[in-house]
Design an enzyme around this catalytic site. Structure first.
Site, PDB file in Angstrom:
ATOM      1  N   SER A   1      40.944  49.843  49.415  1.00  0.00           N
ATOM      2  CA  SER A   1      42.087  48.924  49.570  1.00  0.00           C
ATOM      3  C   SER A   1      42.750  49.089  50.932  1.00  0.00           C
ATOM      4  CB  SER A   1      43.128  49.187  48.475  1.00  0.00           C
ATOM      5  OG  SER A   1      42.605  48.838  47.228  1.00  0.00           O
TER       6      SER A   1
ATOM      7  N   ARG B   1      42.902  46.409  54.195  1.00  0.00           N
ATOM      8  CA  ARG B   1      44.192  45.950  54.706  1.00  0.00           C
ATOM      9  C   ARG B   1      44.377  46.256  56.183  1.00  0.00           C
ATOM     10  NH1 ARG B   1      44.490  46.269  49.469  1.00  0.00           N
ATOM     11  NH2 ARG B   1      46.190  45.402  48.224  1.00  0.00           N
TER      12      ARG B   1
ATOM     13  N   GLY C   1      36.582  40.615  46.326  1.00  0.00           N
ATOM     14  CA  GLY C   1      37.779  39.854  45.967  1.00  0.00           C
ATOM     15  C   GLY C   1      38.912  40.122  46.939  1.00  0.00           C
TER      16      GLY C   1
ATOM     17  N   ARG D   1      35.167  34.340  40.022  1.00  0.00           N
ATOM     18  CA  ARG D   1      36.487  34.967  39.821  1.00  0.00           C
ATOM     19  C   ARG D   1      37.632  34.012  40.165  1.00  0.00           C
ATOM     20  NH1 ARG D   1      36.241  40.833  42.325  1.00  0.00           N
ATOM     21  NH2 ARG D   1      38.198  40.997  41.182  1.00  0.00           N
TER      22      ARG D   1
ATOM     23  N   ASP E   1      41.066  49.910  37.571  1.00  0.00           N
ATOM     24  CA  ASP E   1      39.749  50.188  38.166  1.00  0.00           C
ATOM     25  C   ASP E   1      39.111  51.453  37.586  1.00  0.00           C
ATOM     26  OD1 ASP E   1      40.086  47.953  39.705  1.00  0.00           O
ATOM     27  OD2 ASP E   1      40.419  48.998  41.594  1.00  0.00           O
TER      28      ASP E   1
ATOM     29  N   LYS F   1      37.104  40.992  36.642  1.00  0.00           N
ATOM     30  CA  LYS F   1      36.755  41.875  37.771  1.00  0.00           C
ATOM     31  C   LYS F   1      35.343  41.509  38.242  1.00  0.00           C
ATOM     32  CE  LYS F   1      40.591  44.039  38.035  1.00  0.00           C
ATOM     33  NZ  LYS F   1      41.407  43.837  39.234  1.00  0.00           N
TER      34      LYS F   1
HETATM   35  C1  S3P Z   1      42.918  45.662  44.762  1.00  0.00           C
HETATM   36  C2  S3P Z   1      43.707  45.277  43.715  1.00  0.00           C
HETATM   37  C3  S3P Z   1      43.270  45.275  42.326  1.00  0.00           C
HETATM   38  C4  S3P Z   1      42.025  46.132  42.154  1.00  0.00           C
HETATM   39  C5  S3P Z   1      40.992  45.852  43.193  1.00  0.00           C
HETATM   40  C6  S3P Z   1      41.541  46.138  44.575  1.00  0.00           C
HETATM   41  C7  S3P Z   1      43.480  45.613  46.124  1.00  0.00           C
HETATM   42  O1  S3P Z   1      42.951  43.958  41.923  1.00  0.00           O
HETATM   43  O2  S3P Z   1      41.478  45.939  40.857  1.00  0.00           O
HETATM   44  O3  S3P Z   1      39.852  46.658  42.987  1.00  0.00           O
HETATM   45  O4  S3P Z   1      42.904  46.190  47.060  1.00  0.00           O
HETATM   46  O5  S3P Z   1      44.537  44.986  46.278  1.00  0.00           O
HETATM   47  P1  S3P Z   1      44.057  42.912  41.419  1.00  0.00           P
HETATM   48  O6  S3P Z   1      44.962  42.593  42.543  1.00  0.00           O
HETATM   49  O7  S3P Z   1      43.254  41.706  40.999  1.00  0.00           O
HETATM   50  O8  S3P Z   1      44.771  43.531  40.284  1.00  0.00           O
END
Ligand code: S3P
Length: 429
Positions: free
Chosen positions: A24, A28, A91, A119, A309, A336
């Site tokens: 994450s 970012r 995602g 998704r 997760d 997911k």
């Molecule tokens: C993530 C947020 C989560 C998580 C994903 C990574 C992120 O998803 O399940 O693996 O990096 O912001 P959601 O925002 O759909 O809850």
């Protein structure tokens, strides 16, 4: 497609390991480089395919990316010529890019692989459209057409506990006219806020005034701590295999990411966080875990949202805990990388575990023996890793289909498993 064959661990797991940089935070910091021209240097950047997709998108958007192992330097100015951006399985790449591109000048198409194309994207497009964004989805999903527009700040109380929705709105807010106020019902991972150095107020609202947030190459450059969602697999492995003692060094200890550790401690795990340190506005610690029997545990919101997760790994552990563990409020697992809710339940049953599933809840009754089985992963990295760990405690062979999918977040997983638990894994082409 490769498969991994796992056999029961006959000796304890011992030693120290590390995990790839947090996925994450890697996404970012890399994506925010679109807002700066100077060099953004990221050490211990996540080595998986998802973050590689983010880097490829940045290159398509005009940035220069130099990578050596897990060290990445992103430089140059973004030039937002119209193009198609492939987000692969990621995602986070798709949803956060939507937030950034919505306020830039240009036109883009976002695409993804089969899993990502199934998704839901409306959850992100909807608040962005309220800000003035022009986003067209395909039946609520990718491909998405984004035409840059002038954005305005909004007040938004998110109906979903989703850090991706929150981050997309906050990233769009950086380019909006006027302040944006965002609120979520449960606190989700707060890396975007930490990087931007904005905080949730005591009233629960995050206020982002674009005039007062400055993003610099220097403030984006960082050493990224290990991913706690990957560390969860080694913790689970040590808790399952008798007499094991494992240490995972340098893991992100952000309070929004360690809910699974608190759940396990509460269930009786000998699991400690040591040598905590602060860097780049995140905390980091070494995790030490010893094998021991767990008591059944119950997870519901807000915790469920914070350890979503890690639910597959926790569900595997529940098969060996005393009593019935319950996973409530976990319906989001259906959307997911795969339908993780159904596949977790189905694969656990195949291994002989006692599992009940109704609606958004799973209940697992523990301490029955596990037997090896053919595991259906649907190419989902976290399912592949969670069930490989289950295989360490099962009689007979556990076969993980699409073994290569671990590369989405943790390409070194199979070789590390062989190092931590020698003789238990064979990857076949
Ligand atoms: C993530 C947020 C989560 C998580 C994903 C990574 C992120 O998803 O399940 O693996 O990096 O912001 P959601 O925002 O759909 O809850």
């Amino acid at each position: 497609m490769s498969r991994a064959v796992i056999t029961k661990a006959r000796s304890p797991l011992r030693g120290t390991t590390t995990v790839p940089g947090d996925k994450s935070i890697s996404h970012r910091r890399a994506l925010l480089s679109l807002f700066v021209d100077g060099d953004v240097r990221l050490a211990h950047f996540n080595t998986g395919a998802d973050c590689a997709c983010t880097l490829e998108c940045l290159e398509r958007l005009g940035k220069t990316v130099a990578q050596r192992d897990d060290e990445v330097t992103i430089s140059g100015a973004a030039e937002c010529a119209p193009c198609s951006l492939d987000c692969g399985n990621s995602g986070t790449t798709a949803r956060l890019l939507m937030g950034i591109l919505a306020g830039c000048e240009g036109q883009w198409t976002l695409t993804g692989d089969d899993s990502l194309s199934r998704r839901p994207m409306e959850r992100v497009a909807e608040p962005l459209r309220r800000m003035g964004a022009r986003i067209e989805l395909t039946g609520g999903r990718l491909p998405a057409q984004i035409t840059g527009a002038r954005l305005r700040g909004i007040e938004y109380h998110s109906p979903l506990p989703s850090a991706q929705v929150k981050s997309a709105v906050l990233l769009a807010a950086l380019q909006a006219e006027g302040a944006t106020r965002f609120r979520e019902s449960f606190l989700t991972r707060d890396h975007t806020e930490r990087i931007l150095r904005i905080a949730r107020g005591t009233d629960g609202w995050i206020v982002l005034d674009p005039g007062s947030v400055r993003v610099h190459a220097a403030s984006l450059s960082a050493r990224i701590p290990g991913d706690p969602s990957s560390a969860a697999f080694w913790i689970a492995a040590a808790l399952l295999v008798p007499d094991s003692a494992v240490k995972v060094d340098g893991v992100l200890a952000n309070p929004t990411r360690v809910a699974y550790i608190e759940v396990l401690q509460h269930a009786g795990a000998q699991l400690v966080m040591e040598n905590q340190s602060e860097r780049d506005n995140e905390s980091c610690a070494d995790l030490s875990v010893r094998h021991g029997t767990l008591r059944a545990f119950t997870i519901r919101n807000p915790r469920a949202a914070q350890c979503l997760d890690e639910i597959p790994a926790l569900a595997v552990l529940a098969t060996q805990a005393s009593g019935t563990s319950e996973f409530r409020d976990v319906g989001e697992l259906r959307v997911k990388e795969s339908n993780r809710l159904d596949l977790t339940a189905r694969n656990l049953r195949r291994m002989g575990a006692s599992v009940e599933q109704d609606g958004d809840r799973i209940a697992v009754t523990g301490q029955g023996p596990l037997r090896g089985a053919e595991i259906e992963t649907a190419g989902d990295h976290r399912l592949a890793m969670a069930f490989a760990i289950a295989g360490l405690a099962a009689e007979g062979r556990t076969v993980i289909q699409n073994a290569e999918c671990v590369a989405v977040s943790y390409p070194e997983f199979w070789s590390e498993l062989e190092r931590v638990a020698p003789g238990t894994v064979r990857v076949e082409p």
